[in-house]
Enzyme design. Structure first.
Site, PDB file in Angstrom:
ATOM      1  N   HIS A  17       0.848  -1.289   0.028  1.00  0.00           N
ATOM      2  CA  HIS A  17       0.037   0.018  -0.042  1.00  0.00           C
ATOM      3  C   HIS A  17       1.048   1.265  -0.036  1.00  0.00           C
ATOM      4  O   HIS A  17       0.403   2.188   0.569  1.00  0.00           O
ATOM      5  CB  HIS A  17      -0.794  -0.005   1.176  1.00  0.00           C
ATOM      6  CG  HIS A  17      -1.781  -1.151   1.398  1.00  0.00           C
ATOM      7  ND1 HIS A  17      -3.229  -1.146   1.085  1.00  0.00           N
ATOM      8  CD2 HIS A  17      -1.588  -2.275   1.631  1.00  0.00           C
ATOM      9  CE1 HIS A  17      -4.075  -2.422   1.116  1.00  0.00           C
ATOM     10  NE2 HIS A  17      -2.715  -3.129   1.625  1.00  0.00           N
TER      11      HIS A  17
ATOM     12  N   TYR B 163       3.620  -5.404  10.009  1.00  0.00           N
ATOM     13  CA  TYR B 163       3.116  -4.089  10.119  1.00  0.00           C
ATOM     14  C   TYR B 163       4.319  -3.249  10.794  1.00  0.00           C
ATOM     15  O   TYR B 163       4.945  -2.401  10.426  1.00  0.00           O
ATOM     16  CB  TYR B 163       1.971  -3.725  10.766  1.00  0.00           C
ATOM     17  CG  TYR B 163       0.827  -3.886   9.983  1.00  0.00           C
ATOM     18  CD1 TYR B 163       0.155  -4.868   9.299  1.00  0.00           C
ATOM     19  CD2 TYR B 163       0.192  -2.524  10.034  1.00  0.00           C
ATOM     20  CE1 TYR B 163      -0.748  -4.774   8.599  1.00  0.00           C
ATOM     21  CE2 TYR B 163      -0.918  -2.353   8.789  1.00  0.00           C
ATOM     22  CZ  TYR B 163      -1.646  -3.534   8.399  1.00  0.00           C
ATOM     23  OH  TYR B 163      -2.505  -3.606   7.573  1.00  0.00           O
TER      24      TYR B 163
END
Length: 358
Positions: A61, A331
């Protein structure tokens, strides 16, 4: 991207799109599960190996736009969870729109995930972070499969396409990936971030005031009517078309989505994001999300935020979906890497930077 032959599975162009789309979505796959413990660093390496390394940007992303606004809860969600975000009231939110893939300078004309990340804080200090895609299902059910897909779809430097000798056996062993490819081929590809429905994809455990547990998937449904891009002409779409459309739209007025909490029926699969829930379900409308402003990443607060969807308020906890237990690792690894590489500017409109990278 399609090869001259017609394989029994999806065409190569779609396979490539799914691979990039996955690169975006499995920023989710935090990385501590599988036949052996797969670290978040291993997943980040797989993302870089497939899509390239762009220091200072998210490993998935990578291309994004910050936004801010508020969530107006109507109180109905308290029937399912004690989380403060469901108590009637208005709460500030910040978030990020993004597209699938690890290249921050990629064009918008790709059949990949359109995503919304969101962070909601309540006055009592509770925090709820979400990472959602415009598809109700995900292509793989575990991190090991994701890492395998990244390797199977890595372009051969000689051809720019995945090696069929590697890809075919992988798809044969993972029919869920082929099913996702079929879904992406047929589904409408939203022509705006504002008219897409964004899904939690994974199930979460909601706990109500009596201690009862409810397995829930949620979705933000837009007030703007869904219209789609012409998939046969995606290559003609200007590079930053979707982001510029959202900037122009927001300058004219707010965009809104309604939060729907969908409760699992007995027998629904809650541990595989590849499986959709079908048929009638209890659905609770919990409030309205209103987006009032957008900001480029260097000016917005979203750039330096880790949208780890396992950061949840009391009253919501992860389900038995193994992807949820893995997401934090990836993450964290991605965040640590880009933080150490220095701040990056928004990739939107960086035509000269793109030309230098080619």
């Amino acid at each position: 991207m399609p090869a001259h032959e017609k394989p029994p599975f999806a065409p190569m162009a779609l396979i490539g799109a799914v691979a990039v789309s996955l690169s975006l979505g499995l920023a989710w796959a935090g990385g501590l599960i599988g036949p052996h413990r797969i670290s978040g660093g291993e997943v980040a390496n797989a993302l870089e190996g497939n899509g390239g390394r762009f220091p200072g940007y998210r490993r998935a992303h990578a291309k994004g736009l910050c936004f801010s606004g508020s969530f107006a809860a109507n109180g109905e969600g308290t029937a399912l969870s004690t989380a403060s975000a469901f108590r009637a009231g208005a709460y500030p939110v910040m978030g990020r729109f993004s597209l699938g893939g690890g290249n921050p300078l990629a064009g918008d004309g790709r059949n990949v995930f359109h995503s919304m990340a969101l962070m909601l804080r309540t006055p009592d200090g509770q925090e709820w972070r979400m990472a959602m895609d415009h598809t109700p299902i995900f292509p793989v059910a575990d991190v090991a499969s994701f890492v395998g897909l990244m390797k199977a779809t890595t372009p051969d430097p000689r051809t720019g396409k995945p090696d069929l000798a590697v890809l075919k056996p992988f798809l044969a062993a993972h029919p869920e990936v082929t099913a996702f490819q079929g879904y992406m081929a047929k589904a409408i590809l939203p022509d705006s971030f504002a008219n897409a429905t964004y899904y939690s994809i994974n199930a979460f455990r909601f706990i109500d005031a009596s201690g009862a547990q409810h397995m829930v998937r949620w979705q933000f449904e837009p007030e703007a009517p869904l219209t789609g891009l012409d998939k046969t002409r995606l290559a003609d779409l200007p590079r930053d078309a979707l982001f510029r459309e959202m900037i122009a739209r927001t300058a004219k007025g707010p965009s809104r989505w309604h939060l729907k909490l969908v409760v699992a029926n007995p027998g629904d699969v809650t541990n595989k994001a590849t499986v959709a829930w079908s048929g009638p379900h209890r659905s609770v409308e919990a409030g309205v999300l209103t987006l009032t402003a957008v900001q480029p990443e260097e000016a917005g607060a979203c750039r330096d935020l880790n949208f780890d969807p396992t950061i949840l308020p009391p009253g919501i906890s992860p389900s038995d979906d193994p992807l949820l237990g893995a997401r934090s690792g990836t993450y964290s690894s991605s965040f640590t890497r880009r933080a150490g590489e220095g701040a990056h500017p928004s990739a939107i409109g960086q035509d000269s930077a793109r030309e230098k990278s080619q």
